[in-house]
Write a protein that holds these residues in place. Sequence first.
Motif, PDB file in Angstrom:
ATOM      1  N   GLN A  23       0.978  -1.131   0.090  1.00 30.88           N
ATOM      2  CA  GLN A  23      -0.143  -0.141   0.126  1.00 30.88           C
ATOM      3  C   GLN A  23       0.736   1.264  -0.062  1.00 30.88           C
ATOM      4  O   GLN A  23       1.323   1.567   0.952  1.00 30.88           O
ATOM      5  N   LEU A  24       1.127   1.702  -1.031  1.00 31.55           N
ATOM      6  CA  LEU A  24       2.077   2.809  -1.145  1.00 31.55           C
ATOM      7  C   LEU A  24       1.104   4.009  -0.917  1.00 31.55           C
ATOM      8  O   LEU A  24       0.147   4.313  -1.293  1.00 31.55           O
ATOM      9  N   PRO A  25       1.715   5.087   0.123  1.00 31.04           N
ATOM     10  CA  PRO A  25       1.151   6.317   0.281  1.00 31.04           C
ATOM     11  C   PRO A  25       1.113   7.164  -0.665  1.00 31.04           C
ATOM     12  O   PRO A  25       1.840   6.854  -1.858  1.00 31.04           O
ATOM     13  N   SER A  26       0.173   7.791  -0.868  1.00 28.07           N
ATOM     14  CA  SER A  26       0.376   8.974  -1.786  1.00 28.07           C
ATOM     15  C   SER A  26       1.536   9.698  -1.871  1.00 28.07           C
ATOM     16  O   SER A  26       2.003  10.177  -2.821  1.00 28.07           O
ATOM     17  N   GLU A  27       2.060   9.928  -0.659  1.00 31.72           N
ATOM     18  CA  GLU A  27       3.434  10.746  -0.493  1.00 31.72           C
ATOM     19  C   GLU A  27       4.309   9.750   0.341  1.00 31.72           C
ATOM     20  O   GLU A  27       3.982   9.035   1.283  1.00 31.72           O
ATOM     21  N   ALA A  28       5.721   9.849   0.111  1.00 32.75           N
ATOM     22  CA  ALA A  28       6.546   8.780   0.874  1.00 32.75           C
ATOM     23  C   ALA A  28       7.919   9.768   0.986  1.00 32.75           C
ATOM     24  O   ALA A  28       8.461  10.314   0.163  1.00 32.75           O
ATOM     25  N   CYS A  29       8.602   9.599   1.949  1.00 36.15           N
ATOM     26  CA  CYS A  29      10.174  10.189   2.165  1.00 36.15           C
ATOM     27  C   CYS A  29      10.908   8.746   1.696  1.00 36.15           C
ATOM     28  O   CYS A  29      10.898   7.938   2.221  1.00 36.15           O
ATOM     29  N   VAL A  30      11.955   9.180   0.970  1.00 39.08           N
ATOM     30  CA  VAL A  30      12.718   8.056   0.180  1.00 39.08           C
ATOM     31  C   VAL A  30      14.159   8.409   0.305  1.00 39.08           C
ATOM     32  O   VAL A  30      14.352   9.753  -0.094  1.00 39.08           O
ATOM     33  N   GLY A  31      15.086   7.644   1.031  1.00 38.26           N
ATOM     34  CA  GLY A  31      16.358   7.940   0.953  1.00 38.26           C
ATOM     35  C   GLY A  31      17.115   6.590   1.273  1.00 38.26           C
ATOM     36  O   GLY A  31      16.607   5.425   1.187  1.00 38.26           O
ATOM     37  N   ARG A  32      18.385   6.750   1.369  1.00 47.26           N
ATOM     38  CA  ARG A  32      19.297   5.756   1.536  1.00 47.26           C
ATOM     39  C   ARG A  32      20.037   5.644   2.961  1.00 47.26           C
ATOM     40  O   ARG A  32      20.096   6.995   3.487  1.00 47.26           O
ATOM     41  N   THR A  33      20.122   4.760   3.539  1.00 48.92           N
ATOM     42  CA  THR A  33      20.754   4.658   4.932  1.00 48.92           C
ATOM     43  C   THR A  33      22.227   4.568   4.558  1.00 48.92           C
ATOM     44  O   THR A  33      22.547   3.771   3.821  1.00 48.92           O
ATOM     45  N   VAL A  34      23.260   5.260   5.233  1.00 47.62           N
ATOM     46  CA  VAL A  34      24.548   4.987   5.028  1.00 47.62           C
ATOM     47  C   VAL A  34      25.298   4.869   6.425  1.00 47.62           C
ATOM     48  O   VAL A  34      24.979   5.388   7.250  1.00 47.62           O
ATOM     49  N   ASP A  35      26.200   3.816   6.551  1.00 45.96           N
ATOM     50  CA  ASP A  35      26.957   3.471   7.765  1.00 45.96           C
ATOM     51  C   ASP A  35      28.010   4.429   7.965  1.00 45.96           C
ATOM     52  O   ASP A  35      28.708   4.755   7.097  1.00 45.96           O
ATOM     53  N   ARG A  36      27.788   5.207   9.272  1.00 45.10           N
ATOM     54  CA  ARG A  36      28.853   6.195   9.641  1.00 45.10           C
ATOM     55  C   ARG A  36      30.124   5.631  10.158  1.00 45.10           C
ATOM     56  O   ARG A  36      30.924   6.539  10.414  1.00 45.10           O
ATOM     57  N   LEU A  37      30.105   4.413  10.211  1.00 49.27           N
ATOM     58  CA  LEU A  37      31.339   3.570  10.923  1.00 49.27           C
ATOM     59  C   LEU A  37      31.534   3.927  12.217  1.00 49.27           C
ATOM     60  O   LEU A  37      32.515   3.695  12.872  1.00 49.27           O
ATOM     61  N   ASP A  38      30.598   4.719  12.932  1.00 45.66           N
ATOM     62  CA  ASP A  38      30.622   4.777  14.557  1.00 45.66           C
ATOM     63  C   ASP A  38      29.589   4.351  15.297  1.00 45.66           C
ATOM     64  O   ASP A  38      29.300   4.779  16.169  1.00 45.66           O
ATOM     65  N   VAL A  44      20.827   9.501   4.137  1.00 43.99           N
ATOM     66  CA  VAL A  44      21.100  10.662   3.103  1.00 43.99           C
ATOM     67  C   VAL A  44      20.277  10.704   1.751  1.00 43.99           C
ATOM     68  O   VAL A  44      19.664   9.686   1.362  1.00 43.99           O
ATOM     69  N   GLY A  45      20.437  11.854   1.061  1.00 38.87           N
ATOM     70  CA  GLY A  45      19.600  11.890  -0.007  1.00 38.87           C
ATOM     71  C   GLY A  45      17.814  11.757   0.363  1.00 38.87           C
ATOM     72  O   GLY A  45      17.281  11.072  -0.795  1.00 38.87           O
ATOM     73  N   LEU A  46      17.633  12.299   1.325  1.00 39.28           N
ATOM     74  CA  LEU A  46      16.156  12.054   1.641  1.00 39.28           C
ATOM     75  C   LEU A  46      15.323  12.970   0.652  1.00 39.28           C
ATOM     76  O   LEU A  46      15.580  14.297   0.623  1.00 39.28           O
ATOM     77  N   ILE A  47      14.422  12.480   0.127  1.00 38.31           N
ATOM     78  CA  ILE A  47      13.365  13.179  -0.990  1.00 38.31           C
ATOM     79  C   ILE A  47      12.395  12.897  -0.424  1.00 38.31           C
ATOM     80  O   ILE A  47      11.574  11.737  -0.041  1.00 38.31           O
ATOM     81  N   LYS A  48      11.112  13.657  -0.663  1.00 41.08           N
ATOM     82  CA  LYS A  48       9.798  13.560  -0.831  1.00 41.08           C
ATOM     83  C   LYS A  48       9.218  12.954  -2.245  1.00 41.08           C
ATOM     84  O   LYS A  48       9.519  13.817  -2.952  1.00 41.08           O
ATOM     85  N   GLU A  49       8.662  11.950  -2.232  1.00 36.31           N
ATOM     86  CA  GLU A  49       8.247  11.541  -3.363  1.00 36.31           C
ATOM     87  C   GLU A  49       6.488  11.488  -3.407  1.00 36.31           C
ATOM     88  O   GLU A  49       6.140  11.046  -2.499  1.00 36.31           O
ATOM     89  N   THR A  50       6.248  11.840  -4.584  1.00 32.53           N
ATOM     90  CA  THR A  50       4.582  11.758  -4.487  1.00 32.53           C
ATOM     91  C   THR A  50       4.350  10.596  -5.774  1.00 32.53           C
ATOM     92  O   THR A  50       4.912  10.660  -6.640  1.00 32.53           O
ATOM     93  N   TYR A  51       3.217  10.139  -5.210  1.00 38.80           N
ATOM     94  CA  TYR A  51       2.974   8.736  -6.040  1.00 38.80           C
ATOM     95  C   TYR A  51       1.622   9.202  -6.650  1.00 38.80           C
ATOM     96  O   TYR A  51       0.746   9.393  -5.845  1.00 38.80           O
ATOM     97  N   GLY A  52       1.850   9.022  -8.185  1.00 39.29           N
ATOM     98  CA  GLY A  52       0.507   9.144  -8.796  1.00 39.29           C
ATOM     99  C   GLY A  52      -0.605   8.055  -8.561  1.00 39.29           C
ATOM    100  O   GLY A  52      -0.152   7.122  -8.095  1.00 39.29           O
TER     101      GLY A  52
END
Lengths: 217, 243
Positions: A23-38, A44-52
């Motif tokens: 169930q995709l929401p009409s809007e979602a935040c999409v990004g990548r998780t990056v290991d900071r090694l600590d 990172v790269g978090l954006i808001k996507e709108t699904y048609g």
Amino acid sequence: MKCAQSHPDVPWLTEPCRSSLFQLPSEACVGRTVDRLDGLWEIVGLIKETYGPFQPPAAMIAYKDVQHLFRLATVFVIGFVLFLILRAFLVPKSFGQFGHYRGDALQEIAARPISYAGHEVCEACHTDVFDLKKHGRHARVACESCHGPLENHVDDPGNVVPAKLDTALLCVRCHESIPAKPMDFPQVNTAEHSAELPCETCHKPHSPRIETEEKKK
Amino acid sequence: MKITRRQLLILLPAAAVAWKYVRAGTPQESPNYNTSEHWWGMLLDITKCIGCGSCVHACQLENHVPDGYFRTWVERYVVRDWGFEHVSVDSPDGGKNGYPPLPWDQGKSFFVPKMCNQCADSPCTQVCPVGATFVSPDGVVLVDPKYCLGCRYCVQACPYGCRFINPETRTAEKCTLCYHRITKGLTTACCEACPTGARQLADLKDPNDPVHEFLKTHSVQVLKPHLATGSKAFYNGLDGSVR
């Protein structure tokens, strides 16, 4: 959990963010998780996507007028089925029986009537001629070699009478002298040999050696 | 049952051989004749051929070959001045009415009876687009007149020039090795009519056939052996100039 709680630095994250595959929401935040090694992870790269409502894949956009392809495919399928039906009717059953050909053709060709009866059949009735011939020079010349095809005569001996032979033509066919003939084959130059007398004046066709000659030897 | 890779590799060739037999089909049902027991060929002895044309006559009468067309014919070869590459060949009316005297008399000359060579790997059957010509299970190259289109591919393909288009039926025709006779236990019409025994039908699968002894003890040759057609017309005394 609200995205805004974890990401207070992202001002536009105000709505609840659900991560469901189905169930995709009409809007979602999409990004990548990056290991900071600590020991921590950073998004990172978090954006808001709108699904048609429905985004067709690129291939479907390229072929958006696909109806004609379906029509063509249908024509092909119908044609192929028709081909199979016609093939079942038109190809003879014996085709492929022995190979890539009609197996019945063998029997059809074998069933043709014969014209030459074979000398064994002649010898069964004409024993007098056979006895005369078997010691002569023409012992190995088959009857129908001179007399022609006589299966008709074998089938109906009473009515089909073999034609009288023209020895002038037949003897010459074999015995006329030609340089190409094997040297040991008896050959004559007919013009000089017989003074235009018929061959059978001296030579009996069924045993052609002249008798006086035989007595000498 | 569990099959190991080794067993599978052994089984596959066996299955291929078995499949070949399945594809070959059961032999023709006939009380006296079994196609799988014969493999027909012909022995032609040039040293015995007198060029009388009896075979040509017999073939035309037996098989109703139209005038001017020949399933068998006899060629006269003349090699002059030992020019083996420049031989004179003539076969007036297939050789059935004799040969005219030669305008020269030096050189050597001899007769060569020609017919379908009944090739085991025949070029003519390979080119047929409709499966109308084939090598029968007993080794005779035949034409199915009901299937032949008359396209002439086979006439072009035969390296021995043994096929023609029948002007009446417009289908390809050739020597059938008198298939209607040999399946009845008779010899071919040409062999029957040959007065000198220059032609002999040979059953290469029958060890009692006297031709086997001849083939073993004589230097026989086929026409155009470099073409690897699997010709089964064996010539005795074949001169190098014969094409």
